[in-house]
Each structure stands twice: as structure tokens, then as C-alpha cells.
Scaffold this motif. Structure first.
Motif, short mmCIF file in Angstrom:
data_model
loop_
_atom_site.label_atom_id
_atom_site.label_comp_id
_atom_site.label_asym_id
_atom_site.label_seq_id
_atom_site.Cartn_x
_atom_site.Cartn_y
_atom_site.Cartn_z
N TYR A 8 0.86 -1.17 0.00
CA TYR A 8 0.00 0.00 0.00
C TYR A 8 0.90 1.22 0.00
CZ TYR A 8 -3.42 3.51 1.28
OH TYR A 8 -4.21 4.62 1.28
N GLY A 9 0.74 2.06 -1.01
CA GLY A 9 1.56 3.26 -1.10
C GLY A 9 1.27 4.01 -2.39
N ASP A 10 2.12 4.97 -2.71
CA ASP A 10 1.86 5.83 -3.87
C ASP A 10 2.59 5.40 -5.15
OD1 ASP A 10 4.46 6.67 -3.43
OD2 ASP A 10 3.88 8.58 -2.55
N MET A 11 3.10 4.18 -5.18
CA MET A 11 3.76 3.67 -6.39
C MET A 11 3.13 2.35 -6.82
SD MET A 11 6.27 5.54 -7.42
CE MET A 11 6.64 7.14 -6.76
N GLU A 12 2.96 2.19 -8.12
CA GLU A 12 2.51 0.91 -8.65
C GLU A 12 3.64 -0.10 -8.47
OE1 GLU A 12 0.16 3.02 -12.25
OE2 GLU A 12 2.15 3.57 -11.59
N PRO A 13 3.34 -1.38 -8.38
CA PRO A 13 4.35 -2.37 -7.98
C PRO A 13 5.51 -2.53 -8.95
CG PRO A 13 2.36 -3.48 -8.74
CD PRO A 13 2.04 -2.01 -8.66
N TRP A 14 5.36 -2.19 -10.21
CA TRP A 14 6.41 -2.44 -11.20
C TRP A 14 7.52 -1.39 -11.19
CZ3 TRP A 14 1.21 -2.91 -12.32
CH2 TRP A 14 0.55 -1.73 -12.68
N GLY A 19 13.36 1.85 -1.57
CA GLY A 19 12.40 1.90 -0.48
C GLY A 19 11.06 1.25 -0.80
N TRP A 20 10.93 0.58 -1.94
CA TRP A 20 9.65 -0.02 -2.31
C TRP A 20 9.18 -1.04 -1.27
CZ3 TRP A 20 8.71 -5.19 -3.32
CH2 TRP A 20 9.82 -6.01 -3.54
N LYS A 21 10.12 -1.70 -0.61
CA LYS A 21 9.74 -2.70 0.39
C LYS A 21 9.09 -2.06 1.62
CE LYS A 21 12.93 -6.36 -0.91
NZ LYS A 21 14.05 -7.20 -0.49
N ASP A 22 9.28 -0.76 1.81
CA ASP A 22 8.65 -0.07 2.94
C ASP A 22 7.12 -0.08 2.83
OD1 ASP A 22 11.21 0.50 3.81
OD2 ASP A 22 11.18 2.57 3.07
N ASP A 23 6.60 -0.26 1.61
CA ASP A 23 5.15 -0.27 1.37
C ASP A 23 4.51 -1.64 1.58
OD1 ASP A 23 5.25 2.42 0.79
OD2 ASP A 23 5.22 2.15 -1.39
N THR A 90 9.92 -13.73 -7.58
CA THR A 90 10.79 -14.85 -7.30
C THR A 90 12.08 -14.29 -6.70
OG1 THR A 90 11.90 -16.81 -8.15
CG2 THR A 90 11.68 -14.97 -9.68
N ASP A 91 12.40 -14.73 -5.50
CA ASP A 91 13.57 -14.24 -4.77
C ASP A 91 13.62 -12.71 -4.75
OD1 ASP A 91 14.43 -16.84 -4.15
OD2 ASP A 91 15.40 -17.01 -6.11
N TRP A 92 12.45 -12.12 -4.51
CA TRP A 92 12.27 -10.67 -4.37
C TRP A 92 12.57 -9.89 -5.66
CZ3 TRP A 92 9.38 -9.11 -0.56
CH2 TRP A 92 9.25 -9.94 0.55
N GLN A 93 12.52 -10.56 -6.80
CA GLN A 93 12.73 -9.92 -8.10
C GLN A 93 11.51 -10.21 -8.98
OE1 GLN A 93 15.66 -8.18 -8.75
NE2 GLN A 93 16.15 -8.62 -6.61
N GLU A 94 11.34 -9.40 -10.03
CA GLU A 94 10.28 -9.66 -11.00
C GLU A 94 10.49 -11.05 -11.59
OE1 GLU A 94 8.52 -7.79 -15.16
OE2 GLU A 94 9.99 -6.66 -14.01
N ILE A 95 9.40 -11.77 -11.82
CA ILE A 95 9.53 -13.12 -12.37
C ILE A 95 10.08 -13.05 -13.80
CG2 ILE A 95 7.75 -14.13 -10.89
CD1 ILE A 95 5.91 -14.07 -13.38
#
Length: 125
Positions: A8-14, A19-23, A90-95
């Protein structure tokens, strides 16, 4: 290892900006891809039922939003859209591209791209 990640935050997941993991608000981990995909589908249906708009990518990532759900950003001096996002990683990266699902590449509405301009323009480290 596969992760189904809710954010949940102000950025789309891609975007995967610093800091994306903060969301992240919830993580489910799986050893097998199809178990993770099943979880993603279940979470997708739950979020789809709760939010009026969505944009899905074949990379198995989706942003859901309600146009009224915005917050004031002091840094960029404007309101920014808030997204409920879901991603299968996968392993915290885009598949990898060979695991993309073309049927997931769809949207119900055009995203409101009023995301924090300062975050978007910040160089990644």
C-alpha cells in the motif's frame, strides 16, 4: 522461493524504486510457482472486489485503487494517488519473462499517475 507481496503506497508495484519494500503490508512465501500463482489469484479476487479500478501486467503485478484514496505529499506539494498493489515475485525480483501470464495484462481504468514526482525522479542506488 516465490513471494506474493501486498503493498500500500503511492507507487505501482512495477516501479521497484528505492524503499519499495517499505510499502509491504503482507507477504506469503512458497517453494513452488503454481502454489504462489494460486495465492496471487485468490488475493487478486479479494482486492478486485474491494477496489473500483485496477491495472494488471502480464508480469503478474497489479495496482488497485479508488480515485478518492489520495494523500497530500509535502515534498512534491500535491495530492498523490494511493495504490493497493499485488505482485508475484521470485527471490524478491520480477519473475522471468517466460513465466509472464498474458491473460493478466488488462485494466479496468487508466491509472491516476499522480505519484510522488520526487520519489520517481530520485536516482536509484
Amino acid at each position: 522461493m516465490y513471494q506474493v507481496v501486498k503493498m500500500y503506497g503511492d507507487m505501482e508495484p512495477w516501479w521497484f524504486l528505492d524503499g519499495w519494500k517499505d510499502d509491504i503490508v503482507q507477504v506469503h512465501e512458497f517453494e513452488h510457482y503454481y502454489e504462489a500463482l494460486k495465492c496471487y489469484k485468490k488475493e487478486w479476487l479479494n482486492l478486485h472486489g474491494a477496489h473500483s479500478s485496477f491495472n494488471s501486467r502480464s508480469s503478474i503485478m497489479t495496482a488497485f485503487w479508488d480515485i478518492e484514496d489520495q494523500r497530500w505529499c509535502e515534498e512534491c506539494d500535491e495530492y498523490v494517488q494511493q495504490y493497493y498493489s499485488l505482485a508475484l515475485l521470485t527471490d524478491w525480483q520480477e519473475i522471468p519473462e517466460e513465466m509472464h501470464r498474458p491473460a493478466y495484462d488488462r485494466q479496468s481504468d487508466k491509472p491516476n499517475h499522480r505519484a510522488c514526482s520526487i520519489k520517481k525522479n530520485k536516482p536509484q542506488v
